[in-house]
Design an enzyme around this catalytic site. Structure first.
Site, PDB file in Angstrom:
ATOM      1  N   ALA A   8      -8.686   5.989  -0.554  1.00 12.62           N
ATOM      2  CA  ALA A   8      -8.968   6.027   0.873  1.00 12.62           C
ATOM      3  C   ALA A   8      -9.043   7.451   1.419  1.00 12.62           C
ATOM      4  CB  ALA A   8      -7.922   5.227   1.650  1.00 12.62           C
ATOM      5  N   SER A  53      -8.481   1.323  -0.268  1.00 13.06           N
ATOM      6  CA  SER A  53      -7.731   1.968  -1.340  1.00 13.06           C
ATOM      7  C   SER A  53      -7.182   0.909  -2.294  1.00 13.06           C
ATOM      8  CB  SER A  53      -6.574   2.786  -0.762  1.00 13.06           C
ATOM      9  OG  SER A  53      -5.867   3.458  -1.774  1.00 13.06           O
ATOM     10  N   GLY A  54      -7.393   1.097  -3.585  1.00 10.85           N
ATOM     11  CA  GLY A  54      -6.993   0.094  -4.565  1.00 10.85           C
ATOM     12  C   GLY A  54      -5.504  -0.136  -4.647  1.00 10.85           C
ATOM     13  N   HIS A  55      -4.708   0.926  -4.609  1.00  9.31           N
ATOM     14  CA  HIS A  55      -3.282   0.759  -4.857  1.00  9.31           C
ATOM     15  C   HIS A  55      -2.523   0.201  -3.661  1.00  9.31           C
ATOM     16  CE1 HIS A  55      -1.319   4.308  -2.803  1.00  9.31           C
ATOM     17  NE2 HIS A  55      -2.578   4.683  -2.762  1.00  9.31           N
ATOM     18  N   THR A 111     -19.141  10.385 -12.832  1.00  9.29           N
ATOM     19  CA  THR A 111     -19.061   9.170 -13.640  1.00  9.29           C
ATOM     20  C   THR A 111     -18.013   8.224 -13.071  1.00  9.29           C
ATOM     21  OG1 THR A 111     -19.690  10.371 -15.637  1.00  9.29           O
ATOM     22  CG2 THR A 111     -18.579   8.262 -15.941  1.00  9.29           C
ATOM     23  N   ASN A 144      -0.460   2.726   9.052  1.00  5.63           N
ATOM     24  CA  ASN A 144       0.273   2.786   7.788  1.00  5.63           C
ATOM     25  C   ASN A 144       1.782   2.875   7.968  1.00  5.63           C
ATOM     26  OD1 ASN A 144      -0.699   5.428   8.801  1.00  5.63           O
ATOM     27  ND2 ASN A 144       0.621   6.249   7.212  1.00  5.63           N
ATOM     28  N   CYS A 156       2.182  10.354   2.062  1.00  3.76           N
ATOM     29  CA  CYS A 156       1.433  11.605   1.986  1.00  3.76           C
ATOM     30  C   CYS A 156       2.137  12.741   2.711  1.00  3.76           C
ATOM     31  CB  CYS A 156       0.035  11.409   2.576  1.00  3.76           C
ATOM     32  SG  CYS A 156      -0.915  10.156   1.703  1.00  3.76           S
ATOM     33  N   GLN A 191      -4.674  -0.158   4.808  1.00  2.46           N
ATOM     34  CA  GLN A 191      -3.527  -1.044   5.019  1.00  2.46           C
ATOM     35  C   GLN A 191      -3.931  -2.445   5.470  1.00  2.46           C
ATOM     36  OE1 GLN A 191      -0.506  -0.270   4.214  1.00  2.46           O
ATOM     37  NE2 GLN A 191      -0.594   1.944   3.996  1.00  2.46           N
TER      38      GLN A 191
END
Length: 404
Positions: A82, A212-214, A252, A164, A338, A192
């Site tokens: 993100a 965001s994946g995590h 890639t 968040n 963060c 979120q």
């Protein structure tokens, strides 16, 4: 079992920090593993079968991510997360619109994630006019004030779908109704929100949306950015390269991570409603048990307009850092991972205009997919005992229960 030679390992803390990150769901990991060792081809190498298989897996994953937010697969580009998505959306849109349309005004909120605020500040140093609006004590945007801030040269409005730290759900559809008729692009950091609440980019009239994946039980290091095709949104890329991802994000693609994000989004779409219902019950249980045992507790942000797994609580007479330092057996946080190195009060809670003790004593509780009722009960006990101990040490008894 200890064989007598190895030291006893401490039990893993009760995890209450699901807004910081989530564990990768074992079902997600299972679909990722073959792409590390068996189907390891470069998804951009279409000259041979291994490359084509990897490319097909990536495109299937792209469709799963798009489906979660009501988008077309070709409107999704993969990023590293993100933070990159937000940077690309905000800087890319602003720079393109100033260069081609003369629009150089941006609007965002004081409670946005640091990567949004810092992106806006960076644009300010490039000569853009950045307007950062306050929020109410409930954490919600003032729609009238937002409407009054919009101008003919406004290029972009950026408002996160879910905060968040305090978990507040912003009224994106109402914001989109203000921006779309004026030709202003609306970006939302949905890190979120994706997988936790329903999202439909058309209904919300959102033009750019970050994932965001995590944050939704996928792997770290992967994310996505939705870029609307009609009406068309165009961006200046952040860096140059081979022109992958529609020329917007060269490099890639990490096929295993893309597939993991796709599977995480697929599972979230299937299980979101049931999971939300379960977490709402657990959240209510946590708050009721805690306020029954601990006086002087306040809930920060609107009580209803928040995601099911979030609580942001302040404890009178106890400072956040002190509480976290002594909270043994429970993993919770003061706010954004963060900016966790900073020990000053949360800028998000400060932006609500609350009393000083609320900003200095705020703790984020994040429940998630693997939280259990037993964990909730044990965590409440640990938290109550820790708060009581710290208050006794400081000679502070706390006031009346102030959950709002």
């Amino acid at each position: 079992m200890n064989d007598g030679n190895l030291p006893n390992r401490p039990a893993r803390p009760i995890y209450l920090d699901y807004q910081s990150t989530t564990p990768t769901d074992p079902r997600v990991l299972e679909v990722m593993l073959p792409l590390f060792t068996e189907q390891f081809g470069n998804p951009h190498s279409d000259e041979h079968e291994l490359g084509r298989r990897a490319a097909a897996a990536v495109e299937q994953a792209r469709g799963e991510v798009a489906s979660l937010i009501g988008a077309e697969a070709r409107e999704l580009i993969f990023t590293s997360g993100a933070t990159e998505s937000n940077n690309l959306a905000i800087k890319g849109a602003a720079r393109f619109r100033r260069a081609h349309e003369g629009r150089s005004h941006l609007v965002t909120l004081a409670t946005e994630h640091k990567c949004v605020l810092e992106s806006a500040k960076a644009l300010g140093r490039e000569g853009f006019e950045v307007e950062i609006l306050p929020v109410g004590q409930d954490g919600l945007v003032d729609l009238d004030r937002l409407a009054a801030s919009l101008r003919e040269d406004t290029a972009l409005v950026s408002v996160m779908a879910v905060n968040n730290e305090i978990g507040i759900v912003q009224p994106l559809a109402e914001i989109g109704a203000l921006t779309r008729p004026r030709g202003i692009w609306l970006h939302s950091d949905a890190a979120q929100a994706a997988g936790k609440i329903p999202l439909d980019v058309d209904a919300l009239q959102v033009d750019l949306l970050s994932i965001s994946g995590h944050k939704l039980y996928g792997p770290k290091g992967i994310g996505a950015l939705y870029v609307r095709r009609r009406p068309r949104v165009r961006l200046e890329p952040l860096f140059d390269g081979g022109g992958q991802e529609r020329g917007l994000r060269s490099g890639t693609l990490p096929a295993p991570l893309c597939v993991g994000l796709g599977e995480a989004c697929r599972l979230a779409g299937l299980e979101m409603a049931e999971e939300a219902e379960r977490l709402t019950v657990l959240r209510a249980r946590f708050l009721a048990e805690l306020t029954a045992r601990v006086p002087g507790v306040a809930l920060n942000g609107d009580a209803e307009r928040r995601i099911p797994g979030n609580l942001n609580l302040s404890f009178e007479g106890v400072e956040t850092q002190e509480l976290i330092d002594h909270l043994v057996g429970v993993a919770a946080s003061s706010g954004s991972a963060c900016s966790s190195a900073a020990i000053e009060p949360s800028y998000v809670v400060q932006a609500l205009g609350l009393p000083d003790w609320r900003t200095r004593g705020a703790l984020r509780i994040g429940l998630g997919r693997f939280s259990t009722g037993g964990e909730i009960d044990r965590a409440v006990g640990i938290l109550a005992e820790t708060v009581a101990s710290l208050r006794a040490r400081r000679g502070a008894g706390g006031g009346e229960t102030a959950a709002e």
